[in-house]
Design a protein around this motif. Structure first.
Motif, mmCIF file in Angstrom:
data_model
loop_
_atom_site.group_PDB
_atom_site.id
_atom_site.type_symbol
_atom_site.label_atom_id
_atom_site.label_comp_id
_atom_site.label_asym_id
_atom_site.label_seq_id
_atom_site.Cartn_x
_atom_site.Cartn_y
_atom_site.Cartn_z
ATOM 1 N N TYR A 131 0.864 -1.241 0.117
ATOM 2 C CA TYR A 131 -0.010 0.117 -0.087
ATOM 3 C C TYR A 131 0.802 1.289 -0.174
ATOM 4 N N ASN A 132 0.612 2.349 -0.809
ATOM 5 C CA ASN A 132 1.163 3.406 -0.891
ATOM 6 C C ASN A 132 0.399 4.665 -0.200
ATOM 7 N N TRP A 133 0.833 5.027 1.122
ATOM 8 C CA TRP A 133 0.054 6.145 1.662
ATOM 9 C C TRP A 133 1.037 7.322 1.605
ATOM 10 N N ALA A 134 0.589 8.504 0.990
ATOM 11 C CA ALA A 134 1.192 9.855 1.142
ATOM 12 C C ALA A 134 0.838 10.405 2.394
ATOM 13 N N ILE A 135 1.655 10.682 3.405
ATOM 14 C CA ILE A 135 1.345 11.383 4.587
ATOM 15 C C ILE A 135 1.200 12.883 4.154
ATOM 16 N N PRO A 136 -0.114 13.463 4.553
ATOM 17 C CA PRO A 136 -0.587 14.735 4.320
ATOM 18 C C PRO A 136 0.444 15.636 4.829
ATOM 19 N N LEU B 174 3.863 -6.929 2.253
ATOM 20 C CA LEU B 174 3.858 -8.062 2.728
ATOM 21 C C LEU B 174 4.080 -9.402 1.555
ATOM 22 N N LEU B 175 5.046 -10.373 1.973
ATOM 23 C CA LEU B 175 5.215 -11.484 0.969
ATOM 24 C C LEU B 175 5.029 -12.667 2.059
ATOM 25 N N LEU B 176 4.038 -13.690 1.466
ATOM 26 C CA LEU B 176 3.778 -14.871 2.128
ATOM 27 C C LEU B 176 4.319 -15.909 1.408
ATOM 28 N N LYS B 177 5.115 -16.829 1.715
ATOM 29 C CA LYS B 177 5.749 -17.800 0.841
ATOM 30 C C LYS B 177 5.538 -19.054 1.558
ATOM 31 N N VAL C 286 7.145 -9.052 6.388
ATOM 32 C CA VAL C 286 6.482 -7.937 6.531
ATOM 33 C C VAL C 286 7.573 -6.632 6.688
ATOM 34 N N ASN C 287 7.268 -5.909 5.474
ATOM 35 C CA ASN C 287 8.086 -4.641 5.630
ATOM 36 C C ASN C 287 7.493 -3.210 5.769
ATOM 37 N N VAL C 288 7.971 -2.463 6.436
ATOM 38 C CA VAL C 288 7.375 -0.975 6.519
ATOM 39 C C VAL C 288 8.515 0.043 6.087
ATOM 40 N N ASN D 96 10.384 10.756 -2.976
ATOM 41 C CA ASN D 96 10.567 9.969 -4.037
ATOM 42 C C ASN D 96 11.772 9.792 -4.271
ATOM 43 N N LYS D 97 12.902 9.968 -3.253
ATOM 44 C CA LYS D 97 14.149 9.988 -3.608
ATOM 45 C C LYS D 97 14.985 8.869 -2.702
ATOM 46 N N PHE D 98 14.721 9.037 -1.646
ATOM 47 C CA PHE D 98 15.657 8.289 -0.569
ATOM 48 C C PHE D 98 14.810 7.444 0.161
ATOM 49 N N TRP D 99 14.806 6.315 0.328
ATOM 50 C CA TRP D 99 13.989 5.347 1.268
ATOM 51 C C TRP D 99 14.706 4.457 2.208
ATOM 52 N N GLY D 100 13.986 4.164 3.252
ATOM 53 C CA GLY D 100 14.562 3.333 4.481
ATOM 54 C C GLY D 100 13.424 2.420 5.112
ATOM 55 N N GLY D 101 13.575 1.315 5.428
ATOM 56 C CA GLY D 101 12.684 0.398 6.086
ATOM 57 C C GLY D 101 13.175 -0.555 6.782
ATOM 58 N N VAL D 102 12.234 -1.437 7.644
ATOM 59 C CA VAL D 102 12.388 -2.387 8.298
ATOM 60 C C VAL D 102 11.608 -3.646 7.885
ATOM 61 N N THR D 103 12.153 -4.747 7.757
ATOM 62 C CA THR D 103 11.481 -5.943 7.339
ATOM 63 C C THR D 103 11.611 -7.115 8.640
#
Length: 322
Positions: free
Chosen positions: A212-217, A227-230, A241-243, A249-256
């Motif tokens: 899901y793509n949610w643009a924070i106002p 999410l990926l179920l294998k 599960v990744n957030v 739209n340039k730099f990203w960081g997350g936790v899985t």
């Protein structure tokens, strides 16, 4: 060195029927590896390359590579994809190459795809020196021989939908559950009575993924959970599960979080409109994490469009031929 090969020998039956497809933490950037229906859905020609070094610290630990190319083809009402994968664990090596097609159709402000992939699988054992638990080495007719290779064919099917807000897909790989035969005898000519065959079976895999793509106002930040179920409905099932947060739209960081297995962090950068790259590091939370390091993964993606201008209607006059 001995420990890893003893583990391989004692667990060979599990390896033959357990999850066999490659594991990538940055699955959200490599959806086409898991689902052939993704081909052509992005509207651009995309080349993706990934490398994963797992359980760093173990000699002979798994290393995996995947290269895939997919492109939209208007005349085919969909897209084509080429997928090449290599997986090395100890003396075992698996190499796969596949060609896929997806039919794309517009649906509810998004795109719905139906995909099929046909794949060639090769399994081989390199120049192995099997080590017994007591430390001795030698020939054992019950163990797969070194320098042997087997080839088989199989396929996968998938359904995938995406729009500007969310995406989801369901797919199944290794549908035919075909088997690869590997010889157990080092030299059948010298030991014809000892020559036997080990069958490595492709176990059917199932994948469910979504995001899901949610643009924070009032900000330049997008929040993109995925999410990926294998599962093979037998030996193992894994949930990732990744957030991830994306800035400008340039730099990203997350936790899985990989259920009962690992926690991973990932970062990346969009260098140009076409080129982006990312890195992830897995920290194991199961027993094997006490024996070695984590897992490193890098990916590179390049997407571009080839636009052919429409033909101009009208006539062309040359004054020499008036």
């Amino acid at each position: 060195m001995k420990k890893i090969y003893i583990m391989l020998l004692t667990g060979i039956s599990y390896l033959a029927v357990g999850q066999q497809d490659l594991q990538f933490t940055q699955f959200m950037f490599n959806k086409i590896y898991y689902n052939p229906a993704v081909a052509g859905s992005g509207g651009a020609i995309c080349v993706n390359a990934l490398h994963r070094s797992q359980w760093v610290g173990f000699e002979g630990a798994p290393t995996s590579q995947n290269l895939n190319i997919n492109a939209p083809i208007k005349k085919l009402h969909g897209g084509l994809a080429l997928k090449v994968s290599n997986d090395q664990i100890g003396y075992f090596q698996n190499f796969n190459i596949g060609l896929g097609y997806a039919y794309q159709m517009e649906l509810a402000n998004g795109t719905l795809g139906f995909g099929l992939n046909l794949e060639l699988f090769t399994s081989s054992v390199n120049n192995a020196e099997w080590v017994a638990p007591d430390g001795t080495t030698g020939f054992d007719p019950s163990i797969t021989a070194p320098i042997t290779q087997g080839i088989t064919f199989d396929g996968s099917l998938g359904i995938y939908y995406e729009n500007d807000t969310w995406w989801a897909g369901i797919s199944s790989a290794r549908l035919a559950q075909s088997s690869t035969e590997l010889d157990n005898n080092v030299n059948p000519a010298l030991n014809p009575t000892l020559s036997t065959i080990t069958d490595f079976y492709n176990r059917r895999h199932y994948y469910i993924m979504g995001g899901y793509n949610w643009a924070i106002p009032n900000s330049n930040i997008d929040l993109r959970p995925s999410l990926l179920l294998k599962s093979d409905f037998g030996a193992s099932s894994v949930v990732d599960v990744n957030v991830m947060g994306v800035y400008n739209n340039k730099f990203w960081g997350g936790v899985t979080y990989r259920l009962t297995e690992a926690v991973a962090v990932n970062v990346g950068y969009q260098f140009t409109e076409s080129l982006k790259a990312g890195y992830s590091y897995d920290i194991g939370i199961n027993g094997i994490s006490q024996q070695g390091g984590g897992s490193h993964e890098i990916f590179l993606s390049y997407c571009f469009k080839i636009e052919i201008p429409p033909r101009q209607k009208g006539s062309y006059k040359n004054p020499r031929f008036l």
